[in-house]
Design a protein around this motif. Sequence first.
Motif, PDB file in Angstrom:
ATOM      1  N   MET A   1     -20.003  34.176  58.879  1.00 22.90           N
ATOM      2  CA  MET A   1     -20.793  32.950  58.763  1.00 22.90           C
ATOM      3  C   MET A   1     -21.864  33.124  57.687  1.00 22.90           C
ATOM      4  SD  MET A   1     -21.397  32.086  62.798  1.00 22.90           S
ATOM      5  CE  MET A   1     -20.045  32.149  63.982  1.00 22.90           C
ATOM      6  N   ILE A   2     -21.900  32.184  56.761  1.00 25.65           N
ATOM      7  CA  ILE A   2     -22.873  32.228  55.669  1.00 25.65           C
ATOM      8  C   ILE A   2     -23.808  31.031  55.798  1.00 25.65           C
ATOM      9  CG2 ILE A   2     -23.227  32.386  53.183  1.00 25.65           C
ATOM     10  CD1 ILE A   2     -21.583  34.682  54.267  1.00 25.65           C
ATOM     11  N   PRO A   3     -25.034  31.226  56.252  1.00 14.65           N
ATOM     12  CA  PRO A   3     -25.989  30.107  56.323  1.00 14.65           C
ATOM     13  C   PRO A   3     -26.251  29.553  54.930  1.00 14.65           C
ATOM     14  CG  PRO A   3     -26.797  32.018  57.548  1.00 14.65           C
ATOM     15  CD  PRO A   3     -25.625  32.484  56.743  1.00 14.65           C
ATOM     16  N   PRO A   4     -26.526  28.258  54.835  1.00 15.00           N
ATOM     17  CA  PRO A   4     -26.770  27.661  53.512  1.00 15.00           C
ATOM     18  C   PRO A   4     -27.999  28.224  52.820  1.00 15.00           C
ATOM     19  CG  PRO A   4     -27.294  26.116  55.286  1.00 15.00           C
ATOM     20  CD  PRO A   4     -26.583  27.265  55.923  1.00 15.00           C
ATOM     21  N   GLY A   5     -28.924  28.759  53.574  1.00 18.01           N
ATOM     22  CA  GLY A   5     -30.125  29.343  52.988  1.00 18.01           C
ATOM     23  C   GLY A   5     -31.051  29.823  54.083  1.00 18.01           C
ATOM     24  N   VAL A   6     -31.991  30.682  53.684  1.00 20.22           N
ATOM     25  CA  VAL A   6     -32.976  31.201  54.644  1.00 20.22           C
ATOM     26  C   VAL A   6     -34.357  30.993  54.026  1.00 20.22           C
ATOM     27  CG1 VAL A   6     -33.559  33.130  56.166  1.00 20.22           C
ATOM     28  CG2 VAL A   6     -31.245  32.967  55.207  1.00 20.22           C
ATOM     29  N   PRO A   7     -34.832  29.752  53.978  1.00 22.59           N
ATOM     30  CA  PRO A   7     -36.080  29.463  53.267  1.00 22.59           C
ATOM     31  C   PRO A   7     -37.310  30.096  53.895  1.00 22.59           C
ATOM     32  CG  PRO A   7     -35.344  27.536  54.508  1.00 22.59           C
ATOM     33  CD  PRO A   7     -34.232  28.541  54.558  1.00 22.59           C
TER      34      PRO A   7
ATOM     35  N   GLN B   1     -26.539  33.646  49.818  1.00 22.27           N
ATOM     36  CA  GLN B   1     -25.189  33.975  50.278  1.00 22.27           C
ATOM     37  C   GLN B   1     -25.191  35.218  51.176  1.00 22.27           C
ATOM     38  OE1 GLN B   1     -22.031  32.277  49.630  1.00 22.27           O
ATOM     39  NE2 GLN B   1     -23.615  30.722  49.320  1.00 22.27           N
ATOM     40  N   THR B   2     -26.162  35.253  52.068  1.00 23.99           N
ATOM     41  CA  THR B   2     -26.288  36.363  53.013  1.00 23.99           C
ATOM     42  C   THR B   2     -25.657  35.954  54.337  1.00 23.99           C
ATOM     43  OG1 THR B   2     -28.346  37.102  51.992  1.00 23.99           O
ATOM     44  CG2 THR B   2     -27.908  37.859  54.237  1.00 23.99           C
ATOM     45  N   SER B   3     -24.771  36.779  54.842  1.00 26.00           N
ATOM     46  CA  SER B   3     -24.094  36.444  56.093  1.00 26.00           C
ATOM     47  C   SER B   3     -25.077  36.488  57.262  1.00 26.00           C
ATOM     48  CB  SER B   3     -22.941  37.405  56.359  1.00 26.00           C
ATOM     49  OG  SER B   3     -23.433  38.694  56.696  1.00 26.00           O
ATOM     50  N   LEU B   4     -24.695  35.813  58.329  1.00 24.48           N
ATOM     51  CA  LEU B   4     -25.525  35.809  59.524  1.00 24.48           C
ATOM     52  C   LEU B   4     -25.667  37.227  60.078  1.00 24.48           C
ATOM     53  CD1 LEU B   4     -27.031  33.686  61.204  1.00 24.48           C
ATOM     54  CD2 LEU B   4     -24.981  33.478  62.637  1.00 24.48           C
ATOM     55  N   GLY B   5     -24.608  38.029  59.974  1.00 19.08           N
ATOM     56  CA  GLY B   5     -24.676  39.415  60.428  1.00 19.08           C
ATOM     57  C   GLY B   5     -25.664  40.230  59.621  1.00 19.08           C
ATOM     58  N   SER B   6     -25.629  40.079  58.294  1.00 14.02           N
ATOM     59  CA  SER B   6     -26.587  40.802  57.447  1.00 14.02           C
ATOM     60  C   SER B   6     -28.009  40.369  57.746  1.00 14.02           C
ATOM     61  CB  SER B   6     -26.265  40.565  55.971  1.00 14.02           C
ATOM     62  OG  SER B   6     -25.031  41.157  55.613  1.00 14.02           O
ATOM     63  N   LEU B   7     -28.203  39.059  57.947  1.00  7.04           N
ATOM     64  CA  LEU B   7     -29.539  38.553  58.268  1.00  7.04           C
ATOM     65  C   LEU B   7     -30.029  39.131  59.586  1.00  7.04           C
ATOM     66  CD1 LEU B   7     -31.913  36.672  57.644  1.00  7.04           C
ATOM     67  CD2 LEU B   7     -30.649  34.834  58.797  1.00  7.04           C
TER      68      LEU B   7
ATOM     69  N   SER C   1     -24.833  43.035  53.209  1.00  9.14           N
ATOM     70  CA  SER C   1     -25.457  42.733  51.916  1.00  9.14           C
ATOM     71  C   SER C   1     -26.218  43.935  51.366  1.00  9.14           C
ATOM     72  CB  SER C   1     -26.416  41.548  52.073  1.00  9.14           C
ATOM     73  OG  SER C   1     -27.578  41.941  52.801  1.00  9.14           O
ATOM     74  N   ALA C   2     -26.506  43.883  50.079  1.00 10.08           N
ATOM     75  CA  ALA C   2     -27.242  44.982  49.431  1.00 10.08           C
ATOM     76  C   ALA C   2     -28.608  45.167  50.073  1.00 10.08           C
ATOM     77  CB  ALA C   2     -27.378  44.695  47.933  1.00 10.08           C
ATOM     78  N   TYR C   3     -29.294  44.066  50.323  1.00 12.32           N
ATOM     79  CA  TYR C   3     -30.642  44.155  50.887  1.00 12.32           C
ATOM     80  C   TYR C   3     -30.596  44.709  52.307  1.00 12.32           C
ATOM     81  CZ  TYR C   3     -35.387  42.748  52.184  1.00 12.32           C
ATOM     82  OH  TYR C   3     -36.689  42.741  52.605  1.00 12.32           O
ATOM     83  N   ALA C   4     -29.649  44.247  53.125  1.00 17.31           N
ATOM     84  CA  ALA C   4     -29.520  44.761  54.488  1.00 17.31           C
ATOM     85  C   ALA C   4     -29.166  46.243  54.476  1.00 17.31           C
ATOM     86  CB  ALA C   4     -28.464  43.966  55.255  1.00 17.31           C
ATOM     87  N   SER C   5     -28.317  46.660  53.554  1.00 21.92           N
ATOM     88  CA  SER C   5     -27.935  48.071  53.448  1.00 21.92           C
ATOM     89  C   SER C   5     -29.143  48.926  53.069  1.00 21.92           C
ATOM     90  CB  SER C   5     -26.823  48.242  52.415  1.00 21.92           C
ATOM     91  OG  SER C   5     -25.691  47.472  52.754  1.00 21.92           O
ATOM     92  N   GLN C   6     -29.934  48.433  52.127  1.00 20.78           N
ATOM     93  CA  GLN C   6     -31.150  49.162  51.742  1.00 20.78           C
ATOM     94  C   GLN C   6     -32.107  49.285  52.915  1.00 20.78           C
ATOM     95  OE1 GLN C   6     -32.761  46.966  48.427  1.00 20.78           O
ATOM     96  NE2 GLN C   6     -30.790  46.993  47.346  1.00 20.78           N
ATOM     97  N   ARG C   7     -32.260  48.189  53.680  1.00 20.73           N
ATOM     98  CA  ARG C   7     -33.173  48.213  54.820  1.00 20.73           C
ATOM     99  C   ARG C   7     -32.684  49.187  55.892  1.00 20.73           C
ATOM    100  NH1 ARG C   7     -37.324  47.948  53.644  1.00 20.73           N
ATOM    101  NH2 ARG C   7     -38.084  47.381  55.716  1.00 20.73           N
ATOM    102  N   LEU C   8     -31.363  49.314  56.035  1.00 24.49           N
ATOM    103  CA  LEU C   8     -30.816  50.217  57.037  1.00 24.49           C
ATOM    104  C   LEU C   8     -31.153  51.673  56.707  1.00 24.49           C
ATOM    105  CD1 LEU C   8     -29.172  50.295  59.629  1.00 24.49           C
ATOM    106  CD2 LEU C   8     -27.090  50.360  58.257  1.00 24.49           C
ATOM    107  N   VAL C   9     -31.005  52.047  55.462  1.00 26.11           N
ATOM    108  CA  VAL C   9     -31.372  53.408  55.060  1.00 26.11           C
ATOM    109  C   VAL C   9     -32.889  53.589  55.134  1.00 26.11           C
ATOM    110  CG1 VAL C   9     -31.313  55.089  53.180  1.00 26.11           C
ATOM    111  CG2 VAL C   9     -29.326  53.622  53.605  1.00 26.11           C
TER     112      VAL C   9
END
Length: 725
Positions: A444-450, A459-465, A505-513
């Motif tokens: 699932m890709i939310p239209p945006g996370v304002p 284009q961040t998936s709900l799982g990554s968010l 996502s790249a950002y979620a992966s960075q946050r995980l590390v």
Amino acid sequence: MGAVPSTPRHTSTTAETAEYLIGTFVGEKSFPLASDFWQKLLELPLTLRWSSYRVQQACELFAQNNHHTRHLAKILIHLSWCLQEAVRTSGAPSVVYLKAINAVYFSSVFLKYIIENSQSDNIEELCLSLLENEPVPKDFMTDQRIENLLMHNVLTFLGSIDVSPTTSLLHQELLNFMLIVMSTQLLSGPTPGPKDVNPFLDAAMSQESLLVSSVVRRLLLNYIMRSRLPSSTAASYSIFSEENQPGVLQRVGSAAANFVLLPFNYLVNSNSEGSRNQLADCSLHVLLVLIHYHKCVVSDESITDRSDDSASTDPVSKVNTYFTVNPYSKALENARDIEFDRADIEGNAQNGPVVRLPFASLFDTLGMCLADETAVLLLYSLVQGNSDFLEYVLVRTDLDTLLMPILETLYSASRRTSNQIYMLLIILLILSQDSSFNASIHKMIPPGVPWYKEHLLHQTSLGSLMVIILIRTVQYNLSKLRDVYLHTTCLATLANMAPHVHRLSAYASQRLVSLFYMLSRKYNKLVELRDDKLQTKAISTGDGLVEDMSAELQIYTDFLRIVLEILNAILTYALPRNPEVVYAIMHRQEVFQPFKSHPRFAELLENIYNVLDFFNSRMDAQRMDGEWSVEKVLLFIINSCRSWRGEGMKMFTQLHFSYEQESHPEEFFIPYVWQLVLSRCGFSFNADAITLFPVGMHANREIYYDERNTNQNGELNEQRVLFDP
């Protein structure tokens, strides 16, 4: 108002008549049930403005005289009769509605005053019985308990009469009345005991299952439908009065509200959350109080102390108590979707009446209202207790309806209560126990996370968010709350999600590390503090401070191991689908180096370094013109993933955390529900009388996980995140 006013002259104004009747009601003279005084009192369609001082005088005088007039019991009986007649007329406009509304106003004002100013342990001031020599109508059963008669008729009206422009005002006032009669809980301690006195709640619990089911259904339908009350109370009274004037007790009630609210205003939250609706909100408050009530009773079985052979076998003073079954909680747990009957397929028809609800509308309403804590508590109660509703949520294709407001609320954790944060995290943990949920949220890709300000999430998936927000919550907790149990819940949810991660996502992966790095810094700081204490002072091994630090160090050791298990699960089961995770680990590989030889982490880090060696060696062998850019490294990783076969990777048992509520969580929920009710319902309570919770303080929830099943290597196989009130 110290004495009963004289009878007004025939030419007196209606206001004077109202003054006389109300003064007589609170005075010393007792009127029989069958007296026409009650009809005159309850049919007053007049305006009357009283100052808060006069209302207080009236309440004090009423409480003083009620023990011999028994006017509270009598007006409650008349309220019951009015409701019986209202049900018989099936909601048609009638003068009985005027009488019922005035009766409920009278009862609410004076009943509330007596409850919050009670000086006895069993609230004797209520005097919920008639005197033995009291004349009663022939059809009145003298052996029936007044509270049972009252609650049966109040609940029957609420459960059987639809909300309409004609009935909505009486519905609203009866819901307010329900909160007042149930407020006896505020006089009890946080731990329910057999000596607690809640006559009206106990009467509500004793109703037949069909009535209970109809009440639960109506309260939830009120919450879902969110019907609006008439624009003004005065307008509502136009159905009863040709003069288009509100009933006298509307004015008395308003004045009393002004008076009664004063002592507790500082506990009332002035911030409105979401789309507030008076009838819907009050219905939810009543439902939450009902479903979380637990009556403690003494068992009939005596307990004999046989610890000493020479001791007598006579029963000792120990008391064996247990909690009775709450029928409202059971009705909510057994609620079914009105559009789907599981019994039709599985052949397991439910015994007794079943609450039928439109789950689709309930789902949408909750998604709209989750900014409010009461909605969060209802959602928790449903997903934790009702397997059918949980299953319905899990198969919805628009999970973002619930998840987006949950994640947004967690994002603004600094503006929320700790209880709300915990409830939301537990909901996420419960959902993450389902593998299909963990897989679907990455599609699932939310239209945006304002509302996310720190980084542009495109284009961040709900799982990554969800991964991003959970890690952000851990970071917030590290700096502000420092609550171990919050860490546990967040990490447990991430661990459940890990094997199903897809294109993180790249950002979620960075946050995980970065999460591992954040926790490692806390771990290293604790190690330094402990070593400093041991080196600079001659401290015995029994020193409390060092023991506390060692315990905290052990906790953070467990946290770091869980994060490594999360990374291992992604690399073991989903590496080809998550090149950004590989990139993030390669980019920050130095953060793992200090822990390579740690006995708790060595095996897990072997897998991580196996992955690093695989990609580093191929990068070293790759001839490259110019420097490696981010894009080139990522493209290289994506291409190399095609040849990844997982050689040399050790397979660890997947972590799986599940949430389990303690068998008796009422010590948390009952105070919590009443704190929410008092902050939102529009009426308050004498703060000095409250013993259910410390006034001005919030009850804390503790969540812990239990290492019940470990293998020989100390790996955590099945975890239970428990609720500890």
